[in-house]
Scaffold this motif. Structure first.
Motif, PDB file in Angstrom:
ATOM      1  N   TYR A 101       0.852  -1.181   0.000  1.00  0.00           N
ATOM      2  CA  TYR A 101       0.000   0.000   0.000  1.00  0.00           C
ATOM      3  C   TYR A 101       0.890   1.233   0.000  1.00  0.00           C
ATOM      4  CZ  TYR A 101      -4.514   2.215   0.700  1.00  0.00           C
ATOM      5  OH  TYR A 101      -5.679   2.929   0.518  1.00  0.00           O
ATOM      6  N   LEU A 102       0.477   2.275  -0.714  1.00  0.00           N
ATOM      7  CA  LEU A 102       1.259   3.507  -0.818  1.00  0.00           C
ATOM      8  C   LEU A 102       0.740   4.566   0.142  1.00  0.00           C
ATOM      9  CD1 LEU A 102       1.672   3.921  -4.675  1.00  0.00           C
ATOM     10  CD2 LEU A 102       3.383   3.198  -3.037  1.00  0.00           C
ATOM     11  N   LYS A 106       5.728   8.592   5.961  1.00  0.00           N
ATOM     12  CA  LYS A 106       6.208   7.404   6.656  1.00  0.00           C
ATOM     13  C   LYS A 106       6.139   7.693   8.152  1.00  0.00           C
ATOM     14  CE  LYS A 106      10.640   6.452   6.640  1.00  0.00           C
ATOM     15  NZ  LYS A 106      11.997   6.021   6.298  1.00  0.00           N
ATOM     16  N   THR A 107       4.939   7.517   8.727  1.00  0.00           N
ATOM     17  CA  THR A 107       4.701   7.844  10.126  1.00  0.00           C
ATOM     18  C   THR A 107       4.136   6.636  10.857  1.00  0.00           C
ATOM     19  OG1 THR A 107       2.466   8.593   9.641  1.00  0.00           O
ATOM     20  CG2 THR A 107       4.203  10.252   9.542  1.00  0.00           C
ATOM     21  N   PRO A 108       4.135   6.663  12.194  1.00  0.00           N
ATOM     22  CA  PRO A 108       3.491   5.586  12.946  1.00  0.00           C
ATOM     23  C   PRO A 108       1.999   5.444  12.625  1.00  0.00           C
ATOM     24  CG  PRO A 108       4.942   6.820  14.389  1.00  0.00           C
ATOM     25  CD  PRO A 108       4.889   7.552  13.083  1.00  0.00           C
ATOM     26  N   ASP A 113      -2.417   2.234  10.093  1.00  0.00           N
ATOM     27  CA  ASP A 113      -3.406   2.081   9.025  1.00  0.00           C
ATOM     28  C   ASP A 113      -3.033   0.911   8.111  1.00  0.00           C
ATOM     29  OD1 ASP A 113      -5.731   3.054   7.461  1.00  0.00           O
ATOM     30  OD2 ASP A 113      -4.186   3.424   5.935  1.00  0.00           O
ATOM     31  N   PHE A 114      -1.759   0.808   7.763  1.00  0.00           N
ATOM     32  CA  PHE A 114      -1.304  -0.295   6.915  1.00  0.00           C
ATOM     33  C   PHE A 114      -1.526  -1.641   7.596  1.00  0.00           C
ATOM     34  CE2 PHE A 114       2.067  -3.309   5.807  1.00  0.00           C
ATOM     35  CZ  PHE A 114       1.779  -3.487   4.466  1.00  0.00           C
ATOM     36  N   THR A 115      -1.216  -1.733   8.880  1.00  0.00           N
ATOM     37  CA  THR A 115      -1.378  -2.992   9.608  1.00  0.00           C
ATOM     38  C   THR A 115      -2.840  -3.405   9.659  1.00  0.00           C
ATOM     39  OG1 THR A 115       0.558  -2.404  10.921  1.00  0.00           O
ATOM     40  CG2 THR A 115      -0.813  -4.197  11.745  1.00  0.00           C
ATOM     41  N   LYS A 116      -3.739  -2.454   9.871  1.00  0.00           N
ATOM     42  CA  LYS A 116      -5.179  -2.770   9.873  1.00  0.00           C
ATOM     43  C   LYS A 116      -5.619  -3.294   8.510  1.00  0.00           C
ATOM     44  CE  LYS A 116      -6.551   0.546  13.421  1.00  0.00           C
ATOM     45  NZ  LYS A 116      -7.243   1.823  13.683  1.00  0.00           N
ATOM     46  N   ASN A 152       1.421  -0.973  20.933  1.00  0.00           N
ATOM     47  CA  ASN A 152       0.120  -1.011  21.619  1.00  0.00           C
ATOM     48  C   ASN A 152      -0.917  -1.762  20.798  1.00  0.00           C
ATOM     49  OD1 ASN A 152       1.045   0.473  23.805  1.00  0.00           O
ATOM     50  ND2 ASN A 152       0.546   2.429  22.846  1.00  0.00           N
ATOM     51  N   PHE A 153      -0.950  -1.503  19.500  1.00  0.00           N
ATOM     52  CA  PHE A 153      -1.914  -2.160  18.616  1.00  0.00           C
ATOM     53  C   PHE A 153      -1.703  -3.680  18.625  1.00  0.00           C
ATOM     54  CE2 PHE A 153      -3.128  -3.782  14.424  1.00  0.00           C
ATOM     55  CZ  PHE A 153      -4.446  -3.347  14.350  1.00  0.00           C
TER      56      PHE A 153
END
Length: 185
Positions: A101-102, A106-108, A113-116, A152-153
């Protein structure tokens, strides 16, 4: 000339280039394609056999058999003209299934969002996520007071976190680069 080429081949077992050099020393001019044709006509030409290379999975991927057992995540730069985007890539080591995904930053927050999105995309449960030590994934090497949002996630979702060794960018990027040239999702 044909007899001389056959004689040199049978005596020394030279290839077409060495035969040409040897004949040039004797003031005989002939091209390599002509030598190759002569050798083929008299069944003296041998094609080189290609070596069959075995695929090497890597030491860290040998024991991973189950889908979702370890998912490797990394970030690469993607340029479209003058604009730089960040391509987040996740590859399941067992199945080689990937998700990309683009993002503009490049932030936490991009990482969360990418992990979800990645967890929704994969048809199996992810047990472990492996990342490098960048600030988009962890604060553990950067001495920040707070805990990283991805940590945390993962605690809330009961996902184990694994980090690649410090100063070894090849460890995580080996899989990410392999999948970066494919179509974006």
């Amino acid at each position: 000339m044909i007899n001389k080429v056959i004689e040199v081949r049978k005596k020394y077992k030279y290839g077409k280039l060495k035969i040409k050099k040897l004949l040039e020393k004797e003031n005989i001019t002939i091209g390599t394609t002509a030598i190759e044709t002569i050798l083929k006509d008299y069944n003296l030409y041998q094609n080189r056999k290609k070596k069959i290379r075995k695929k090497h999975k890597g030491k860290h991927a040998i024991y991973i058999k189950e889908a979702g057992e370890k998912v490797q995540t990394d970030v690469k730069y993607a340029f479209f003209g003058e604009i730089r985007y960040y391509q987040f890539t996740a590859v399941d080591i067992a199945t080689r299934m990937s998700f990309r995904y683009l993002y503009a930053e490049k932030t936490p927050e991009s990482t969360i969002d990418f992990t979800k999105r990645m967890l929704k995309y994969f048809p199996f449960r992810v047990h472990c996520i492996q990342t490098d030590n960048g600030t988009e994934f962890t604060y553990r090497k950067h001495f920040f007071e707070t805990e990283h949002p991805l940590d945390n996630f993962c605690k809330n979702k009961h996902i184990k976190r694994v980090y690649s060794p410090v100063a070894s960018p090849w460890y995580c990027r080996r899989h990410a680069e392999r999948w970066s040239s494919r179509k974006y999702t």
